[in-house]
Write a protein that holds these residues in place. Structure first.
Motif, short mmCIF file in Angstrom:
data_model
loop_
_atom_site.label_atom_id
_atom_site.label_comp_id
_atom_site.label_asym_id
_atom_site.label_seq_id
_atom_site.Cartn_x
_atom_site.Cartn_y
_atom_site.Cartn_z
N TYR A 1 58.27 82.28 17.54
CA TYR A 1 57.15 81.34 17.60
C TYR A 1 56.05 81.73 16.61
O TYR A 1 55.45 80.86 15.97
N ASN B 1 57.18 80.27 13.40
CA ASN B 1 57.69 78.90 13.28
C ASN B 1 56.90 77.84 14.05
O ASN B 1 57.30 76.68 14.08
N ARG C 1 54.56 74.91 15.05
CA ARG C 1 53.94 73.80 14.33
C ARG C 1 52.42 73.88 14.44
O ARG C 1 51.88 74.37 15.43
N ASN D 1 61.84 71.07 28.04
CA ASN D 1 62.26 71.99 26.99
C ASN D 1 62.58 73.37 27.55
O ASN D 1 63.63 73.95 27.27
N GLU E 1 58.34 75.29 22.46
CA GLU E 1 58.54 74.99 21.04
C GLU E 1 59.98 75.22 20.61
O GLU E 1 60.55 74.44 19.84
N LEU F 1 62.26 72.32 18.90
CA LEU F 1 62.65 72.40 17.49
C LEU F 1 64.08 72.90 17.27
O LEU F 1 64.72 72.52 16.30
N VAL F 2 64.58 73.75 18.13
CA VAL F 2 65.88 74.39 17.91
C VAL F 2 66.87 74.08 19.03
O VAL F 2 67.95 73.56 18.80
N THR G 1 67.53 71.84 21.09
CA THR G 1 67.30 70.44 21.41
C THR G 1 68.41 69.89 22.30
O THR G 1 69.49 70.46 22.40
#
Length: 311
Positions: A30, A33, A35, A156, A203, A207-208, A210
């Motif tokens: 995190y 990476n 956002r 998530n 996150e 993002l990964v 998913t």
DNA sequence: TACTCGTGGGA
DNA sequence: TTCCCAAGAGT
């Protein structure tokens, strides 16, 4: 600074348990990476986090961003929103979807102004008592805005834990006691680290890890992932119910509300609204539902509009 | 618990 | 094109 949990700036501890290593790896990932989102700015206030969390319920980040920016510019504090009419909130909500969220956010702003001196509470129970704030959002606001230590279980995080720990592709339809116990066991002891873990694991899922086409080749915990180790087996649970929309009351409500948004602050005659949907019975049901929800109000004889009177 | 409640975009 | 679903809450 405890050594048990959260070592975002160090290499993995070889003696760490699988759980602490998972946390540590995700925190490192995190840090590199995350956002750059407006509600994550350093020192962000509780109201900004609360507004963002409500808007993000069931709604992608890219669609939230422009509405969020305009909203915070216009209503930078809860009392600013509370001083405006609920119809203004519904109007500013635009086409984000689930417009009852706008109404409840306005109601929450009123409650915060009246019960909390205009300051978004940091306490989970006080947050959860606000309109439109459930378990997830209360924990998220307490964690992200105030650094409190809470299990933050959104879709998530549930998916990340289902895969890495349970070896399943997807979490179940509702949160189980076992799921919450597992998330509690993983939660770092230090509040600040726990808060970072919460946002970091979310996150990673966004993002990964998913729902469809997970990018395992980019995942920082692929080596510890039970689902990946098992060969990424497909979900064996009951098939998810298809989400139909065309022809539903939701579609009719959406059409009716779109006309009333465009007309605001003016009222719209019922015969104009009738052009939205040709089936009278369903149209009436949808219209009555919107009135019952407080999203619109009757204005004279056979006229309707967004709620324009401040309570 | 299961269902309702919008909207839009990617696969 | 059709399907799926995206930081849930309320009943």
């Amino acid at each position: 600074m405890t050594a048990r949990h959260g070592r975002p700036d160090s290499s993995p501890d070889p003696e760490a348990t699988p759980g602490t290593r998972l946390v540590s790896q995700v925190l490192q990932w995190y840090a590199a990476n995350a956002r750059d989102l407006p509600w994550r700015a350093p020192g962000i206030d509780g109201w900004s986090v609360l507004v963002s969390e409500v808007m993000l319920q069931q709604t992608p980040v890219v669609r939230v961003l422009p509405v969020y920016q305009a909203w915070m510019t216009r209503w930078p504090t809860p009392d600013a929103l509370a001083a405006d009419s609920p119809g203004e909130a519904v109007l500013a909500w635009g086409r984000l979807g689930y417009p009852r969220r706008a109404l409840r956010l306005h109601q929450a702003a009123v409650a915060i102004t009246e019960r909390h001196d205009g300051v978004v509470p940091a306490d989970y129970d006080a947050l959860k008592a606000l309109p439109g704030i459930g378990d997830y959002t209360a924990a998220a606001v307490a964690s992200f805005a105030y650094g409190r230590r809470h299990v933050v279980l959104d879709t998530n995080v549930r998916r990340v834990l289902a895969r890495t720990v349970d070896g399943r592709e997807l979490p179940g339809t509702s949160i189980t006691a076992a799921e919450r116990a597992m998330a509690t066991a993983l939660l770092p002891a230090d509040p600040a680290t726990a808060a970072r873990w919460a946002v970091a694991s979310m996150e990673l899922g966004a993002l990964v890890c998913t729902a469809r086409s997970p990018r395992c080749e980019l995942c920082p915990v692929v080596a510890d992932c039970a689902w990946h180790a098992a060969g990424r087996p497909a979900d064996d649970g009951p098939p998810r119910k298809a989400q139909t929309y065309a022809g539903t009351d939701r579609q009719v409500r959406g059409r009716l509300l779109a006309v009333l948004r465009d007309a605001f602050p003016d009222a719209v005659p019922a015969d104009v609204l009738a052009t939205c949907w040709d089936q009278a019975e369903q149209r009436e049901r949808a219209l009555n539902g919107l009135v019952a929800d407080g999203l619109i109000e009757a204005a004279g004889d056979e006229m309707f509009r967004l709620p324009g009177v401040t309570p």
